[in-house]
Design a protein around this motif. Structure first.
Motif, short mmCIF file in Angstrom:
data_model
loop_
_atom_site.label_atom_id
_atom_site.label_comp_id
_atom_site.label_asym_id
_atom_site.label_seq_id
_atom_site.Cartn_x
_atom_site.Cartn_y
_atom_site.Cartn_z
N LEU A 9 43.06 0.42 20.01
CA LEU A 9 44.21 -0.04 20.80
C LEU A 9 43.89 -0.36 22.25
N MET B 149 45.56 -3.41 24.02
CA MET B 149 46.98 -3.20 24.29
C MET B 149 47.16 -2.29 25.50
N MET B 150 46.37 -1.22 25.58
CA MET B 150 46.51 -0.26 26.67
C MET B 150 46.16 -0.89 28.02
N ILE C 52 49.00 -3.07 29.08
CA ILE C 52 50.15 -2.29 29.55
C ILE C 52 50.01 -1.98 31.04
N SER D 26 47.97 -7.42 20.08
CA SER D 26 47.95 -6.17 20.85
C SER D 26 48.03 -6.40 22.37
N GLY E 33 51.18 -5.41 24.71
CA GLY E 33 50.90 -4.51 25.81
C GLY E 33 51.40 -5.05 27.13
N THR F 193 55.19 -4.95 27.20
CA THR F 193 55.63 -3.56 27.40
C THR F 193 55.49 -3.15 28.86
N ALA G 92 56.39 -1.78 22.62
CA ALA G 92 55.25 -0.98 22.15
C ALA G 92 55.60 -0.14 20.93
N LEU H 293 53.66 -0.44 17.39
CA LEU H 293 52.81 0.64 16.88
C LEU H 293 53.30 1.12 15.52
N SER I 47 49.91 5.43 24.85
CA SER I 47 50.63 4.33 25.50
C SER I 47 51.48 4.83 26.66
N SER J 18 51.27 4.18 30.72
CA SER J 18 52.45 3.57 31.33
C SER J 18 52.94 4.39 32.52
#
Length: 251
Positions: A78, A81-82, A85, A136, A140, A143, A157, A161, A178, A182
């Motif tokens: 992931l 995506m992270m 974010i 992803s 991200g 989000t 998110a 997920l 996540s 964030s």
């Protein structure tokens, strides 16, 4: 005396809010910032409410992240995506720092309700593995922008997920990853706009104990329910949180 009574009431409201928010988070793996923003937003400004959730949100998310069984493989899977974010949250934090997040909060609440109702009534959507590479980072970043604008880490998110068809404990740990990033990005973004006061952080630190107590109770409940029951309550909580956000945005 009036000021002392007012401060005492504020501390009591904050403690009760984070106790309930921690309970929801312990059961479903999410909901602490959403519950906190929904309740505290009725007595404080959205910016002050967001500042208050920073410390308990970070502590409970790290606990949730560390308690899971498969951090390394989840992080490897992931990380696009992270990273997105963090970038999106830093970019969107200017909206919350300006102090007017009513429309974005209402839109977020409506999206939560629609998603939860659709998923409860229909089949759970699935994301094919071949689409994760491009989807992803897009999810991200979206989000992150929503987080920066509302102080809430949920959309899109959480449904994304869930659509990856993770096991129950993996889903909860992925949510913890996540939400931890964030929270850090939101704190950095608000600090960059001089929107975090020391007094808010001090009260935020006091909220850690009730949040952890509620989360511990919620985790005990989660261990005693089946995956199907967990999924249904997960979506019901998502719907109720969305309704609350939408209603509170238009007093």
């Amino acid at each position: 005396m009036a000021d002392v009574a007012s401060e005492t009431i504020t501390v009591a409201v904050v403690a009760a809010t984070f106790l309930v928010a921690g309970l929801v988070k312990g059961v479903t793996g999410m909901g602490l910032p959403t519950v906190a923003m929904g309740v505290l937003g009725s007595v404080l400004s959205p910016l002050a409410a967001a500042a208050l959730l920073l410390v308990p949100s970070f502590v409970t998310n790290v606990w949730q992240l560390a308690a899971g069984p498969r951090l390394r493989p989840l992080a490897v899977r992931l990380w696009p995506m992270m990273a997105a974010i963090v970038v999106g949250t830093l970019a969107g934090s200017a909206v919350l720092a300006r102090g007017d997040a009513r429309l974005t909060t209402a839109g977020l609440g409506a999206a939560l309700v629609l998603y939860a109702v659709y998923t409860l009534a229909a089949r759970q959507p699935r994301v094919p593995p071949r689409h994760e590479r491009w989807l992803s980072p897009a999810v991200g970043f979206a989000t992150g922008v929503v987080t920066g604008g509302t102080g809430v880490f949920v959309m899109p998110a959480v449904p994304y997920l869930q659509a990856l068809d993770l096991e129950k404990d993996d889903l909860v740990q992925a949510l913890g990853l996540s939400f931890t990033l964030s929270t850090l990005a939101l704190g950095a973004g608000l600090a960059a706009h001089d929107a975090v006061r020391p007094a808010d952080l001090a009260l935020s630190a006091l909220a850690v104990a009730p949040a952890l107590a509620g989360m511990a109770a919620g985790q005990l409940i989660r261990r005693r329910i089946s995956p199907g029951t967990f999924r249904r309550w997960f979506l019901v909580c998502l719907m109720l949180l969305g309704l609350d956000m939408t209603v509170r945005a238009f007093p």
